[in-house]
Design a protein around this motif. Sequence first.
Motif, PDB file in Angstrom:
ATOM      1  N   TYR A 186       0.855  -1.189   0.000  1.00 53.35           N
ATOM      2  CA  TYR A 186       0.000   0.000   0.000  1.00 53.35           C
ATOM      3  C   TYR A 186       0.890   1.237   0.000  1.00 53.35           C
ATOM      4  CZ  TYR A 186      -4.237   2.719   0.872  1.00 53.35           C
ATOM      5  OH  TYR A 186      -5.305   3.575   0.750  1.00 53.35           O
ATOM      6  N   ASP A 214       1.102   5.369  -0.072  1.00 59.27           N
ATOM      7  CA  ASP A 214       0.296   6.509   0.364  1.00 59.27           C
ATOM      8  C   ASP A 214       0.997   7.820   0.021  1.00 59.27           C
ATOM      9  OD1 ASP A 214      -1.562   8.125   1.747  1.00 59.27           O
ATOM     10  OD2 ASP A 214      -0.315   8.034   3.566  1.00 59.27           O
ATOM     11  N   SER A 242      -3.439   5.124  -2.007  1.00 61.50           N
ATOM     12  CA  SER A 242      -4.488   5.915  -1.378  1.00 61.50           C
ATOM     13  C   SER A 242      -5.069   6.937  -2.352  1.00 61.50           C
ATOM     14  CB  SER A 242      -3.963   6.618  -0.123  1.00 61.50           C
ATOM     15  OG  SER A 242      -2.870   7.462  -0.436  1.00 61.50           O
ATOM     16  N   ARG A 243      -4.285   7.331  -3.312  1.00 57.48           N
ATOM     17  CA  ARG A 243      -4.777   8.203  -4.385  1.00 57.48           C
ATOM     18  C   ARG A 243      -3.860   8.051  -5.586  1.00 57.48           C
ATOM     19  NH1 ARG A 243      -2.237  13.397  -4.846  1.00 57.48           N
ATOM     20  NH2 ARG A 243      -0.554  13.662  -3.336  1.00 57.48           N
ATOM     21  N   ARG A 272      -7.681  12.866   0.581  1.00 60.16           N
ATOM     22  CA  ARG A 272      -8.068  11.708   1.373  1.00 60.16           C
ATOM     23  C   ARG A 272      -7.740  12.015   2.826  1.00 60.16           C
ATOM     24  NH1 ARG A 272     -11.308   8.843  -1.966  1.00 60.16           N
ATOM     25  NH2 ARG A 272     -10.198   7.566  -3.512  1.00 60.16           N
ATOM     26  N   ARG A 298      -7.244   6.707   4.611  1.00 60.85           N
ATOM     27  CA  ARG A 298      -6.053   5.988   4.145  1.00 60.85           C
ATOM     28  C   ARG A 298      -5.794   4.754   4.996  1.00 60.85           C
ATOM     29  NH1 ARG A 298      -2.574  10.529   1.405  1.00 60.85           N
ATOM     30  NH2 ARG A 298      -4.043  12.246   1.470  1.00 60.85           N
ATOM     31  N   SER A 336       4.125   5.496   3.478  1.00 63.65           N
ATOM     32  CA  SER A 336       3.602   6.836   3.252  1.00 63.65           C
ATOM     33  C   SER A 336       4.741   7.739   2.802  1.00 63.65           C
ATOM     34  CB  SER A 336       2.970   7.372   4.537  1.00 63.65           C
ATOM     35  OG  SER A 336       2.258   8.560   4.296  1.00 63.65           O
TER      36      SER A 336
END
Length: 215
Positions: free
Chosen positions: A41, A43, A85-86, A92, A97, A111
């Motif tokens: 993931y 971010d 997340s985008r 967001r 998130r 992140s």
Amino acid sequence: MNDTKMTRRRALMAGVVGLAAAPLVAGSAFAEPSTNAVKVYLDPGHGGSDPGAVGNGLQEKNLTLDIALRTRTLLQARGATVRMSRTSDIARSLDWRVQDANAWGANLFVSIHINAGGGTGFESYRYTSTGSGTVNAHNILHPAVLSGMRSVASVTDRGKKTANFYVLRYTSMSAILTENLFIDRASDAALLGRADFRAGIARGHSNGIAQILGL
């Protein structure tokens, strides 16, 4: 530390970005072409009405998105399944998130941010109290990102740090936040404005994440 830096840090710690938590959604925006069980993931910090740190003609939200998209491409080439997340200039909340990453069942949360406050160089963060898995991941990712940067230009290492940031505290998987140079330092901003340097940052993130997850 200037007011912009303090405000941004408070937002990261308190989890306030100006939007209420949105419902979890799935769709083409997240582009997950691989079926590999390894789920990363990414971010990109800030976005939409929240530009993040601003300086020297640059906005954090644009830089983080560019770096994250480049990182996604490299990770997908290694066979990882990547969710972001985008993938465009939208806002967001921090809670969105975290909930999205947790619901998806990511193996690792990274992140990506750009620093501000008058310093220079690269630093990274994990939560103040974490298990050995997150510590080990942090120990791998930090030098990998630094190496990617240094393949293009000389960069100061500000070290591995801990912080009570929202996205580190509430993610259910190992989570690391990177601060990739200072947007308000002219020499750092000059590097961030270069596509080859951003490619180096992405390569460092990809190499570190691949090592952590055995890709």
